[in-house]
Design a protein around this motif. Sequence first.
Motif, PDB file in Angstrom:
ATOM      1  N   ALA A 181      32.453 -11.874  79.356  1.00 57.81           N
ATOM      2  CA  ALA A 181      33.738 -12.477  79.008  1.00 57.81           C
ATOM      3  C   ALA A 181      34.470 -12.944  80.257  1.00 57.81           C
ATOM      4  O   ALA A 181      35.090 -14.013  80.265  1.00 57.81           O
ATOM      5  CB  ALA A 181      34.594 -11.493  78.218  1.00 57.81           C
ATOM      6  N   ILE A 225      32.075  -7.166  78.621  1.00 63.56           N
ATOM      7  CA  ILE A 225      33.262  -7.397  79.439  1.00 63.56           C
ATOM      8  C   ILE A 225      32.926  -8.327  80.602  1.00 63.56           C
ATOM      9  O   ILE A 225      33.650  -9.282  80.884  1.00 63.56           O
ATOM     10  CB  ILE A 225      33.859  -6.067  79.922  1.00 63.56           C
ATOM     11  CG1 ILE A 225      34.455  -5.297  78.738  1.00 63.56           C
ATOM     12  CG2 ILE A 225      34.919  -6.300  80.991  1.00 63.56           C
ATOM     13  CD1 ILE A 225      34.852  -3.871  79.046  1.00 63.56           C
ATOM     14  N   VAL A 279      37.431  -3.010  73.122  1.00 64.26           N
ATOM     15  CA  VAL A 279      36.534  -4.086  72.682  1.00 64.26           C
ATOM     16  C   VAL A 279      36.331  -4.020  71.177  1.00 64.26           C
ATOM     17  O   VAL A 279      36.324  -5.051  70.498  1.00 64.26           O
ATOM     18  CB  VAL A 279      35.187  -4.026  73.432  1.00 64.26           C
ATOM     19  CG1 VAL A 279      34.176  -4.994  72.835  1.00 64.26           C
ATOM     20  CG2 VAL A 279      35.392  -4.330  74.911  1.00 64.26           C
ATOM     21  N   THR A 306      39.380  -5.429  69.505  1.00 61.88           N
ATOM     22  CA  THR A 306      39.402  -6.887  69.661  1.00 61.88           C
ATOM     23  C   THR A 306      38.472  -7.540  68.651  1.00 61.88           C
ATOM     24  O   THR A 306      38.819  -8.551  68.048  1.00 61.88           O
ATOM     25  CB  THR A 306      38.974  -7.271  71.102  1.00 61.88           C
ATOM     26  OG1 THR A 306      39.880  -6.681  72.004  1.00 61.88           O
ATOM     27  CG2 THR A 306      38.967  -8.762  71.287  1.00 61.88           C
ATOM     28  N   SER A 307      37.308  -6.960  68.461  1.00 56.28           N
ATOM     29  CA  SER A 307      36.341  -7.508  67.507  1.00 56.28           C
ATOM     30  C   SER A 307      36.870  -7.443  66.076  1.00 56.28           C
ATOM     31  O   SER A 307      36.639  -8.366  65.292  1.00 56.28           O
ATOM     32  CB  SER A 307      35.019  -6.752  67.599  1.00 56.28           C
ATOM     33  OG  SER A 307      34.506  -6.835  68.891  1.00 56.28           O
ATOM     34  N   TRP A 325      40.404 -15.407  73.257  1.00 59.78           N
ATOM     35  CA  TRP A 325      39.610 -14.292  72.757  1.00 59.78           C
ATOM     36  C   TRP A 325      38.792 -13.647  73.865  1.00 59.78           C
ATOM     37  O   TRP A 325      38.693 -12.421  73.960  1.00 59.78           O
ATOM     38  CB  TRP A 325      38.708 -14.774  71.628  1.00 59.78           C
ATOM     39  CG  TRP A 325      37.842 -13.703  71.069  1.00 59.78           C
ATOM     40  CD1 TRP A 325      38.264 -12.594  70.398  1.00 59.78           C
ATOM     41  CD2 TRP A 325      36.425 -13.617  71.147  1.00 59.78           C
ATOM     42  NE1 TRP A 325      37.177 -11.825  70.032  1.00 59.78           N
ATOM     43  CE2 TRP A 325      36.037 -12.441  70.475  1.00 59.78           C
ATOM     44  CE3 TRP A 325      35.447 -14.427  71.690  1.00 59.78           C
ATOM     45  CZ2 TRP A 325      34.717 -12.060  70.359  1.00 59.78           C
ATOM     46  CZ3 TRP A 325      34.124 -14.032  71.560  1.00 59.78           C
ATOM     47  CH2 TRP A 325      33.775 -12.867  70.907  1.00 59.78           C
ATOM     48  N   GLU A 341      40.842 -11.340  75.888  1.00 62.18           N
ATOM     49  CA  GLU A 341      41.079 -10.024  75.292  1.00 62.18           C
ATOM     50  C   GLU A 341      39.948  -9.064  75.642  1.00 62.18           C
ATOM     51  O   GLU A 341      40.180  -7.905  75.973  1.00 62.18           O
ATOM     52  CB  GLU A 341      41.211 -10.139  73.777  1.00 62.18           C
ATOM     53  CG  GLU A 341      42.498 -10.809  73.349  1.00 62.18           C
ATOM     54  CD  GLU A 341      42.694 -10.803  71.853  1.00 62.18           C
ATOM     55  OE1 GLU A 341      42.031  -9.995  71.159  1.00 62.18           O
ATOM     56  OE2 GLU A 341      43.509 -11.591  71.380  1.00 62.18           O
ATOM     57  N   ILE A 342      38.727  -9.554  75.577  1.00 61.24           N
ATOM     58  CA  ILE A 342      37.586  -8.700  75.918  1.00 61.24           C
ATOM     59  C   ILE A 342      37.564  -8.414  77.416  1.00 61.24           C
ATOM     60  O   ILE A 342      37.359  -7.280  77.840  1.00 61.24           O
ATOM     61  CB  ILE A 342      36.272  -9.344  75.451  1.00 61.24           C
ATOM     62  CG1 ILE A 342      36.247  -9.420  73.925  1.00 61.24           C
ATOM     63  CG2 ILE A 342      35.072  -8.559  75.956  1.00 61.24           C
ATOM     64  CD1 ILE A 342      35.069 -10.162  73.355  1.00 61.24           C
ATOM     65  N   CYS A 372      39.899  -5.756  78.638  1.00 61.98           N
ATOM     66  CA  CYS A 372      39.488  -4.374  78.374  1.00 61.98           C
ATOM     67  C   CYS A 372      38.848  -3.743  79.600  1.00 61.98           C
ATOM     68  O   CYS A 372      38.851  -2.525  79.750  1.00 61.98           O
ATOM     69  CB  CYS A 372      38.512  -4.330  77.202  1.00 61.98           C
ATOM     70  SG  CYS A 372      39.243  -4.788  75.617  1.00 61.98           S
TER      71      CYS A 372
END
Length: 57
Positions: free
Chosen positions: A9, A6, A49, A52-53, A29, A32-33, A36
């Motif tokens: 990112a 996190i 996470v 998201t992956s 992308w 998104e992480i 979190c």
Amino acid sequence: MIDFMIAMAELLGGQYEIWPDGTIQAFNWLGEIAGCGSLTGSDDRYSCVLATSEVWS
């Protein structure tokens, strides 16, 4: 490990917004992480996470 992902990112430019209802809107992308990280529980961050992956794989 999740907190490290996190943080990376966020440092790499993850862009996101948090709406008043708590919804996270990510613009990429990494966003998104990074988004979190706004969740309070460590289990919630882990699930976020992981989800998201799965979406991007």
